[in-house]
Write a protein that holds these residues in place. Structure first.
Motif, short mmCIF file in Angstrom:
data_model
loop_
_atom_site.label_atom_id
_atom_site.label_comp_id
_atom_site.label_asym_id
_atom_site.label_seq_id
_atom_site.Cartn_x
_atom_site.Cartn_y
_atom_site.Cartn_z
N ILE A 157 -4.25 2.23 5.61
CA ILE A 157 -5.62 2.22 6.10
C ILE A 157 -6.50 2.98 5.11
O ILE A 157 -6.25 4.16 4.84
CB ILE A 157 -5.71 2.89 7.48
CG1 ILE A 157 -4.75 2.21 8.47
CG2 ILE A 157 -7.15 2.86 8.00
CD1 ILE A 157 -4.57 2.96 9.76
N PRO A 158 -7.54 2.34 4.56
CA PRO A 158 -8.46 3.07 3.68
C PRO A 158 -9.09 4.25 4.42
O PRO A 158 -9.32 4.19 5.63
CB PRO A 158 -9.54 2.03 3.32
CG PRO A 158 -8.87 0.71 3.54
CD PRO A 158 -7.92 0.93 4.69
N LYS A 159 -9.36 5.33 3.70
CA LYS A 159 -9.93 6.53 4.30
C LYS A 159 -11.40 6.34 4.68
O LYS A 159 -11.98 7.19 5.33
CB LYS A 159 -9.80 7.72 3.36
CG LYS A 159 -8.37 8.20 3.21
CD LYS A 159 -8.32 9.43 2.35
CE LYS A 159 -6.89 9.94 2.23
NZ LYS A 159 -6.83 11.18 1.46
N GLN A 160 -11.99 5.26 4.26
CA GLN A 160 -13.39 4.96 4.55
C GLN A 160 -13.42 3.80 5.54
O GLN A 160 -12.64 2.86 5.42
CB GLN A 160 -14.07 4.56 3.24
CG GLN A 160 -15.52 4.22 3.33
CD GLN A 160 -16.05 3.96 1.93
OE1 GLN A 160 -15.78 4.74 1.02
NE2 GLN A 160 -16.76 2.88 1.75
N ARG A 161 -14.29 3.86 6.51
CA ARG A 161 -14.34 2.80 7.52
C ARG A 161 -14.98 1.54 6.94
O ARG A 161 -16.17 1.52 6.61
CB ARG A 161 -15.10 3.26 8.75
CG ARG A 161 -15.00 2.27 9.89
CD ARG A 161 -15.54 2.90 11.17
NE ARG A 161 -15.55 1.94 12.25
CZ ARG A 161 -14.53 1.70 13.05
NH1 ARG A 161 -13.41 2.35 12.88
NH2 ARG A 161 -14.63 0.82 14.03
N ASP A 174 -17.26 0.03 -2.37
CA ASP A 174 -15.94 0.30 -1.79
C ASP A 174 -14.82 0.22 -2.81
O ASP A 174 -13.66 0.45 -2.49
CB ASP A 174 -15.64 -0.70 -0.66
CG ASP A 174 -16.66 -0.63 0.46
OD1 ASP A 174 -17.06 0.48 0.83
OD2 ASP A 174 -17.04 -1.71 0.97
N ILE A 192 -12.27 3.28 -3.14
CA ILE A 192 -11.40 3.52 -1.99
C ILE A 192 -10.39 2.38 -1.82
O ILE A 192 -9.23 2.62 -1.46
CB ILE A 192 -12.21 3.76 -0.69
CG1 ILE A 192 -11.32 4.35 0.41
CG2 ILE A 192 -12.87 2.51 -0.19
CD1 ILE A 192 -10.86 5.75 0.16
N GLN A 223 -7.71 2.99 -4.43
CA GLN A 223 -6.84 4.10 -4.01
C GLN A 223 -5.84 3.63 -2.95
O GLN A 223 -4.68 4.03 -2.97
CB GLN A 223 -7.68 5.25 -3.46
CG GLN A 223 -8.44 6.00 -4.51
CD GLN A 223 -9.39 7.03 -3.91
OE1 GLN A 223 -9.53 7.15 -2.69
NE2 GLN A 223 -10.06 7.78 -4.77
N THR A 224 -6.30 2.78 -2.05
CA THR A 224 -5.41 2.25 -1.01
C THR A 224 -4.33 1.38 -1.63
O THR A 224 -3.15 1.48 -1.27
CB THR A 224 -6.21 1.46 0.04
OG1 THR A 224 -7.25 2.30 0.57
CG2 THR A 224 -5.33 0.98 1.18
N LEU A 227 -1.76 3.58 -3.29
CA LEU A 227 -0.88 4.15 -2.29
C LEU A 227 0.18 3.13 -1.85
O LEU A 227 1.36 3.46 -1.73
CB LEU A 227 -1.69 4.62 -1.07
CG LEU A 227 -0.87 5.09 0.13
CD1 LEU A 227 -0.06 6.33 -0.21
CD2 LEU A 227 -1.77 5.34 1.31
N TYR A 258 -11.18 -2.38 12.02
CA TYR A 258 -11.31 -1.75 10.71
C TYR A 258 -10.26 -2.35 9.79
O TYR A 258 -9.22 -2.83 10.23
CB TYR A 258 -11.18 -0.22 10.79
CG TYR A 258 -9.93 0.27 11.47
CD1 TYR A 258 -8.73 0.39 10.77
CD2 TYR A 258 -9.93 0.60 12.82
CE1 TYR A 258 -7.57 0.82 11.39
CE2 TYR A 258 -8.79 1.04 13.45
CZ TYR A 258 -7.61 1.14 12.73
OH TYR A 258 -6.47 1.57 13.36
N HIS A 261 -7.29 -2.84 7.43
CA HIS A 261 -5.98 -2.22 7.24
C HIS A 261 -5.05 -3.27 6.66
O HIS A 261 -5.30 -4.47 6.76
CB HIS A 261 -5.43 -1.64 8.54
CG HIS A 261 -5.29 -2.63 9.65
ND1 HIS A 261 -6.36 -3.12 10.37
CD2 HIS A 261 -4.20 -3.26 10.14
CE1 HIS A 261 -5.94 -3.99 11.26
NE2 HIS A 261 -4.62 -4.10 11.15
#
Length: 65
Positions: A4-8, A19, A22, A25-26, A29, A56, A58
C-alpha cells in the motif's frame, strides 16, 4: 502480500505525475520483498474502482510458495 503506498491514492486511474515518487517507492518495496522471499512464480495485481473492496490503491503480490 499487499503493498500500500504511504500516500492516499484512490486507484491506479487517478495517479498523477506528482505521485511518481511514492509509486516508485512502493514498486521498490515490492521488488525487495520478492527478492527477499525468493519468489519466482508470482503476479502483481491491482484492481479498478469497480473491483476494489477498499477505496485506495493497493497491490497484491500473489505467489506460489
Amino acid at each position: 502480500l499487499v503493498a500500500i503506498p504511504k500516500q492516499r491514492i484512490r486507484n491506479i486511474g487517478e495517479i498523477t505525475p506528482a505521485d511518481q515518487e511514492i509509486i516508485f517507492q512502493t514498486l521498490e518495496l515490492m521488488a525487495a520483498t520478492i527478492q527477499e522471499q525468493k519468489l519466482t512464480d508470482y503476479q502483481v495485481i491491482t484492481n479498478g474502482p469497480g473491483y476494489q473492496d477498499v477505496a485506495y490503491l493497493h497491490f497484491h503480490i500473489q505467489a506460489e510458495i
